[in-house]
Design an enzyme around this catalytic site. Structure first.
Site, mmCIF file in Angstrom:
data_model
loop_
_atom_site.group_PDB
_atom_site.id
_atom_site.type_symbol
_atom_site.label_atom_id
_atom_site.label_comp_id
_atom_site.label_asym_id
_atom_site.label_seq_id
_atom_site.Cartn_x
_atom_site.Cartn_y
_atom_site.Cartn_z
ATOM 1 N N THR A 104 0.774 -1.242 -0.063
ATOM 2 C CA THR A 104 0.062 0.043 -0.116
ATOM 3 C C THR A 104 0.881 1.168 0.012
ATOM 4 O OG1 THR A 104 -1.967 -0.921 1.059
ATOM 5 C CG2 THR A 104 -1.739 1.342 1.368
ATOM 6 N N PHE B 148 1.266 5.018 0.992
ATOM 7 C CA PHE B 148 0.550 5.963 1.908
ATOM 8 C C PHE B 148 1.068 7.373 1.586
ATOM 9 C CE2 PHE B 148 0.266 2.264 4.238
ATOM 10 C CZ PHE B 148 -0.898 2.316 4.893
#
Length: 314
Positions: free
Chosen positions: A212, A214
């Protein structure tokens, strides 16, 4: 003077089994440590979820000197940064398996928050349950919708019913606090120790290369506190006419600027219109970037520069 008042109260109320000198020494040390921490002027960074969330892990990976503070919702992270309640925020913007995080992208369109950094975190999910739970009896699994989607294959193979929860770590904490029968949570394995749970199985995500991205958020007053960058993010929208998007992208092509992300999303308060999210390599101090952005502004009906920050590679 305030310290003496506190220590005076400690002296007065330390009676019976507690030795007065011990109490005074204990609270003097607490006060001294508190003052030491305050003098170091640590910066705070808010993340969505409970302690043990992936957002907290990403925040610590970005800068271990910052103090991670949990926020209930993504909007709370944005609002607290805007209002100065926290120095920075960190939010997931896209996942390698499930794509864009819609709510975060919507908030980037709606708010005036800036991006000052990014972090890429490998995501490995674990199935967690109460110590007394027989894993063969587990029927339902709680977690954030993104985490459930990233483990869709595992859940299907084991006939487990996914139940959305506001946060991965929050689901683990709920299992620990509420102790529901035949239930488990999907979260980072560190949540097992945090919330006194057992790890049933690790790395249950459908793809082991799962990660992921961020974003680090700041208000305008904190934009310059991280440093210069080599990657920029913008949001824009164009007229609903043939060739308008191509005209914008051609500006970057002609300038030799490499695009690393382009994505579209409906503008929630303006039905029928779309916002385009675009990341590209380059500094907003470079002449070709400055002139290209000036040209893009002229070709769009809405334009926002989200910030320039240091690119992180996997």
């Amino acid at each position: 003077g305030r310290e003496q008042v506190v220590l005076g109260n400690i002296h007065r109320y330390s009676q019976g089994l507690i030795n007065q000198s011990f109490s005074e020494k204990l609270f003097s040390e607490i006060i001294a440590q508190s003052k030491r921490i305050q003098q170091q002027d640590f910066k705070s960074i808010g993340f969505q979820g409970e302690h043990g969330a992936y957002g907290e892990a990403a925040a610590l990976k970005f800068d271990r000197t910052m103090v991670p503070l949990p926020c209930r919702e993504f909007r709370d992270v944005f609002d607290d940064v805007r209002d100065g309640q926290i120095d920075f925020g960190i939010v997931p913007v896209e996942n390698s398996l499930e794509g864009a995080v819609g709510e975060v992208n919507d908030l980037l369109v709606e708010t005036d928050i800036k991006i000052v950094g990014e972090e890429i975190l490998p995501i490995h999910h674990a199935l967690l349950s109460l110590p007394e739970t027989d894993y063969r009896e587990i029927k339902v699994v709680y977690s954030h919708p993104q985490a459930l989607a990233q483990c869709r294959g595992f859940l299907s193979r084991n006939n487990l019913e996914p139940i959305p929860f506001y946060d991965t770590a929050g689901a683990a904490r709920m299992i620990s606090d509420m102790r529901p029968k035949a239930a488990a949570a999907i979260a980072h394995k560190s949540c097992a120790e945090l919330y006194n749970l057992e790890i049933i199985k690790e790395e249950i995500e459908d793809d082991k290369s799962n990660f992921t991205r961020f974003l680090i958020l700041a208000s305008r007053c904190n934009i310059g506190t991280i440093g210069s960058g080599n990657k920029c993010s913008i949001i824009f929208s164009t007229k609903h006419e043939a060739g308008t998007l191509f005209a914008v992208l051609k500006v970057f092509s002609d300038a030799g600027i490499n695009l690393t992300r382009i994505e579209s999303r409906p503008i929630r308060n303006d039905p029928g219109k779309y916002a385009f999210f675009l990341d590209f390599q380059g500094s907003d101090r470079e002449r070709k970037v400055i002139s290209s952005l000036d040209e893009v502004r002229q070709k769009t009906i809405m334009f926002k520069s989200l910030g320039c920050y240091k690119e992180v590679t996997r």
